[in-house]
Design a protein around this motif. Structure first.
Motif, PDB file in Angstrom:
ATOM      1  N   TYR A 602      24.609  41.382  -0.482  1.00 55.89           N
ATOM      2  CA  TYR A 602      25.889  41.165  -0.603  1.00 55.89           C
ATOM      3  C   TYR A 602      26.636  40.250   0.447  1.00 55.89           C
ATOM      4  CZ  TYR A 602      25.020  44.003  -4.819  1.00 55.89           C
ATOM      5  OH  TYR A 602      24.731  44.690  -5.887  1.00 55.89           O
ATOM      6  N   ALA A 603      26.370  40.892   1.623  1.00 61.29           N
ATOM      7  CA  ALA A 603      26.932  40.331   2.925  1.00 61.29           C
ATOM      8  C   ALA A 603      26.418  38.943   3.054  1.00 61.29           C
ATOM      9  CB  ALA A 603      26.738  41.111   4.234  1.00 61.29           C
ATOM     10  N   LYS A 604      25.243  38.605   2.843  1.00 66.12           N
ATOM     11  CA  LYS A 604      24.692  37.261   2.972  1.00 66.12           C
ATOM     12  C   LYS A 604      25.274  36.322   1.931  1.00 66.12           C
ATOM     13  CE  LYS A 604      20.253  38.694   4.506  1.00 66.12           C
ATOM     14  NZ  LYS A 604      19.151  39.055   4.132  1.00 66.12           N
ATOM     15  N   VAL A 605      25.714  36.934   0.883  1.00 63.66           N
ATOM     16  CA  VAL A 605      26.439  36.047  -0.211  1.00 63.66           C
ATOM     17  C   VAL A 605      27.877  35.589   0.156  1.00 63.66           C
ATOM     18  CG1 VAL A 605      27.280  35.880  -2.545  1.00 63.66           C
ATOM     19  CG2 VAL A 605      24.964  36.697  -2.143  1.00 63.66           C
ATOM     20  N   ILE A 606      28.476  36.553   0.842  1.00 61.85           N
ATOM     21  CA  ILE A 606      29.808  36.565   1.128  1.00 61.85           C
ATOM     22  C   ILE A 606      29.844  35.381   2.434  1.00 61.85           C
ATOM     23  CG2 ILE A 606      31.692  37.475   2.656  1.00 61.85           C
ATOM     24  CD1 ILE A 606      31.037  39.877   0.979  1.00 61.85           C
ATOM     25  N   VAL A 607      28.803  35.410   3.446  1.00 64.15           N
ATOM     26  CA  VAL A 607      28.737  34.478   4.202  1.00 64.15           C
ATOM     27  C   VAL A 607      28.402  33.212   3.994  1.00 64.15           C
ATOM     28  CG1 VAL A 607      27.540  33.851   6.247  1.00 64.15           C
ATOM     29  CG2 VAL A 607      28.416  36.287   6.153  1.00 64.15           C
TER      30      VAL A 607
END
Length: 851
Positions: A602-607
């Protein structure tokens, strides 16, 4: 005479669905046609006798004109039986044999009708064009001339090409002399204009039809459609509403109330009065007795309205009602079914939260407060039971009075109109048709529908009225305003009385389901948390209801600030607020995820918003590699298989969906390119690593075979697996003779009476087939009854479909005591030799579509 009687019977039996645009001709279903078999078979038999006795064929021509008529009558009889292949042959013969007779044009017209019913549009259109090209012939019959536009219109209506059908319908009005068909054409023209939104023309056609005083059902539906053709921009809804409300008060319209209320709802919707429309639609559903189609479309419309207003609980109830009778070919069936399932899940999760909250609240009360609420619930139950007993007593007395009346030969309801509540007396006790309730399908259907609507689907058990016997009448209203106190134990008295014999009249009945220990309360909290999580996902992903999803997620975090669904729920809120453009909330959940879960997907998608796209591209590469590997395997290029598989193992070790397949191909390639020992070792490793994969069963079978043939792991060499090598002994055949077999348990079924019933069935519905019935002992218990011979698979299939559901033939038989199946004359000796009814039926289900 038999042919005309059959036509009359068909007209009486077949019902139109006035909610769809009608066809010019309605020949009913295969099941409807079955009731015509005796009449039509008699007509075919008479025609055959007339041809045999009176035909005088010399000089290259038939000299007796009645012979041609007999052929035509034979073809028409086959047509009404929906035996279209023999019908086509006869009509084709009439056209080609009687080239100098006017009857050839009748044969050609019926041939076109046959192609339309067979759904062969190219043939039908070509035949109609041929017939049209010959209209200038001197001997072209007026009968065919007048009917031709009707058949052409029916051709286009069968393919829902209403624009093409329209001019032929208008032409038919000008020249057709048949009153019934003219009325039908007027109705169809009204329907087409109504569908196209030309309400002025629709109104003109419906009004013209009503003035012709057609049969009641057609007139009734014309009036309904006339009301629905009201245009809110130019018309006056008050007059139409008064007309429809007047129709609801007429006794002869009682069985059509569902349709009238539906029309009233349609008028209300055109006036943008959704609240009134919902009220009328609910009345439509409630008053529907034996019209499942109307009940379904009314339920769907009111469900859609509730859904649009996010009243999901009510929407769910009406979608459930619609799904009870919704046919699989209904438009958007699967979308409707999916929506109903989603709403069912939503209501279930809401109910879980409500139920667990109520149980916890009740458990934490002091005993006095708790007992007061339980006692109130018991009192409600007592009142409900007293009303039920009183109602059942009244129903019992009514039934006894009905039985007495029937025994004394009095008409049902003691009125002068035989059960329709006419001027001669009050309405009948048997729901309107002079039969006792339990002999009356309409009354039973109504009773069943009312039961399901009120109680839902219940098993036949004690206290069946209680869907949750621990929760009887304990609602939020009962708990509202009560003081919540912490009390982790339930009174010793309640525990002492608890037993499986508790009833809704006892306090113990309600106390048994309450949480008692801290573990119980934690388990209840977990159920509530799980329900919140599921609700948020359903609202967000399935219904795309942003507002409801945000509300649910916020409620969840208010009650459970730190929980196992924290990460995915934060990401869901991040997406929901992004869609709404609420920047501050988006930033809040972005920071929460990046701070606490920086390494998550999820963090990778936000970044990187393209993270999943890149991940999918990587997955696409392994799919392409597997395709190349499999292609090499098919070409027996085993070293290339090993090379590709090794590359997959090195580059995509975490792909659990395709890795077992690579390993499977690699193991076989090793066996082919090196030794069997290598294949055995690799297969064992595959099964151990991926026991649940799709290739595991094949791998296990190969291991079993290798153990038997090569003695691996202590297996005895040479013990080949018969199962692995098994090839079906039965042959797939279609164009050879078939039997239909009834295999019965001879110990439980009387063979001779069954053969008599089969013979009666054959004489009634298949008298022209000259079928033979024989019985043969299969083994000590089973007996085979053979019916035949049938020319081919299709003939046997038609007979099989007819007999397998015939109540007369199968009366008194338990389903476990007989099997019915068609079988070819090649497969029959094999099945008999091996006594293999079960094996053949498995082969039949896999290879034939007899249903």
């Amino acid at each position: 005479m038999s042919l005309e009687e059959g036509k009359v019977l068909q007209h009486e039996k077949i019902k139109d669905n006035y909610k769809t645009i009608l066809r010019v001709y309605n020949y009913g279903t295969k099941a409807d046609a079955k009731s015509l078999f005796p009449k039509m078979d008699r007509a075919i038999e008479k025609s055959s006798i007339a041809i045999q006795k009176h035909s005088m064929y010399f000089g290259g021509k038939e000299q007796v004109k009645w012979v041609a008529q007999s052929y035509l009558m034979m073809g028409i009889a086959h047509f009404y039986k929906q035996d279209y292949i023999p019908a086509r042959r006869v009509f084709d013969y009439v056209y080609n044999e009687y080239k100098d007779k006017p009857i050839r044009f009748e044969g050609l017209l019926w041939l076109a009708k046959t192609y339309i019913q067979m759904n062969r549009p190219a043939k039908a259109e070509a035949t109609l064009n041929l017939l049209t090209s010959k209209m200038d012939a001197d001997d072209f019959p007026n009968k065919v001339y007048n009917e031709l536009p009707l058949v052409e219109a029916d051709f286009y209506l069968s393919h829902e090409n209403y624009a093409a059908a329209y001019p032929y319908l208008e032409r038919a009005l000008e020249i057709n002399k048949d009153r019934f068909l003219t009325n039908r054409v007027l109705f169809i023209l009204g329907q087409i204009n109504q569908k196209e939104g030309d309400f002025e023309r629709a109104t003109r056609y419906y009004s013209q039809l009503i003035k012709r005083n057609p049969d009641y059902e057609l007139a009734f539906n014309a009036r309904l459609n006339l009301a629905q053709s009201y245009d809110s921009k130019t018309g006056n809804s008050k007059a139409i509403t008064r007309l429809l409300m007047k129709m609801t008060k007429e006794s002869k319209n009682q069985e059509f109330l569902d349709q009238i209320y539906y029309a009233l709802a349609d008028v209300a919707l055109k006036d943008n009065n959704d609240t009134l429309a919902i009220s009328y639609l609910r009345k439509s559903v409630a008053s529907s007795v034996n019209n499942n189609y109307q009940k379904t479309i009314s339920s769907l419309k009111v469900a859609d309205l509730y859904f649009e207003e996010t009243e999901y609980k009510f929407a769910k109830l009406y979608y459930d009602t619609a799904m009870m009778a919704l046919p699989a070919d209904f438009p958007n069936y699967f979308q409707i079914k999916e929506r109903a399932e989603i709403l069912t899940n939503i209501v279930t999760e809401h109910q879980t939260i409500k139920e667990q909250d109520s149980l916890q609240t009740l458990a934490r009360m002091n005993p006095d407060e708790r007992n007061a609420i339980i006692d109130a619930a018991i009192e409600k139950y007592k009142i409900a039971e007293e009303e039920r007993i009183k109602r059942e007593e009244e129903e019992k007395n009514a039934k006894e009075a009905e039985q007495v009346a029937m025994k004394n030969g009095m008409p049902s309801g003691f009125g002068g109109q035989g059960g329709r509540g006419g001027p001669g007396g009050p309405p009948s006790l048997g729901a309107g048709n002079g039969k006792w309730y339990f002999y009356n399908p309409q009354a039973l259907s109504k009773g069943y529908s009312e039961f399901v609507r009120k109680w839902g689907k219940r098993q036949l058990t004690d206290n069946w009225r209680l869907s949750d016997k621990r929760q009887m009448m304990l609602t939020d209203d009962d708990l509202q305003g009560e003081t919540v106190r912490t009390d982790s134990t339930v009174s010793d008295t309640a525990n002492a009385k608890a037993s499986s014999a508790a009833t809704p009249m006892d306090r113990v009945f309600y106390l048994n389901g309450l949480p008692k220990t801290e573990d119980d309360f934690q388990a209840s909290d977990r159920m509530i948390l799980e329900a919140y999580h599921k609700l948020g996902t359903l609202y967000k992903e399935s219904l795309h209801d942003t507002a409801s999803a945000i509300t649910v997620y916020n409620e969840m975090f208010n009650r459970f600030p730190e929980n196992q669904y924290e990460l995915e729920s934060w990401f869901a809120l991040y997406q929901l607020y992004s869609g709404k453009g609420e920047v501050s909330e988006v930033a809040k959940y972005k920071n929460l995820i990046l701070t606490k879960y920086p390494d998550s997907d999820y963090a990778k998608v936000i970044v990187d918003p393209d993270y999943f796209v890149k991940l999918a591209a990587k997955k696409g590469q392994i799919v392409k590699l597997y395709a190349r590997t499999y292609k090499a395997f098919e070409r027996e290029q085993y070293f290339r298989v090993l090379s590709f598989a090794n590359k997959a193992i090195e580059e995509y070790p975490d792909n659990k969906s395709l890795m077992p397949r690579f390993l499977y191909l690699r193991a076989i390639a090793l066996g082919k390119a090196t030794t069997v020992d290598s294949m055995y070792t690799e297969m064992k490793a595959l099964v151990a690593a991926y026991p649940q994969s799709g290739v595991a069963p094949q791998a296990k079978q190969i291991l079993k075979t290798l153990r038997a043939e090569y003695g691996f792991d202590g297996g005895a060499p040479g013990e080949g697996s018969n199962k692995a090598k098994k090839i079906t002994k039965y042959k797939l055949t279609k164009k050879i003779p078939f039997f239909v077999i009834v295999a019965v348990n001879g110990d439980k079924v009387k063979i001779n009476p069954l053969k008599v019933r089969i013979s009666d069935f054959d004489k009634k519905y298949f008298r022209l087939r000259k079928l033979r019935i024989k019985s043969l002992q299969l083994d000590n218990q089973r007996v085979l009854i053979t019916i035949g011979n049938f020319t081919n698979k299709n003939d046997a299939a038609n007979y099989y479909r007819a007999i397998k559901n015939d109540e007369y033939v199968l009366s008194g038989l338990n389903k476990d005591d007989y099997k019915i199946f068609p079988i070819s004359t090649k497969n029959y000796p094999i099945m008999y030799r091996d006594k293999d009814v079960k094996g053949y039926m498995e082969f039949m289900k896999e290879n034939y579509d007899f249903n």
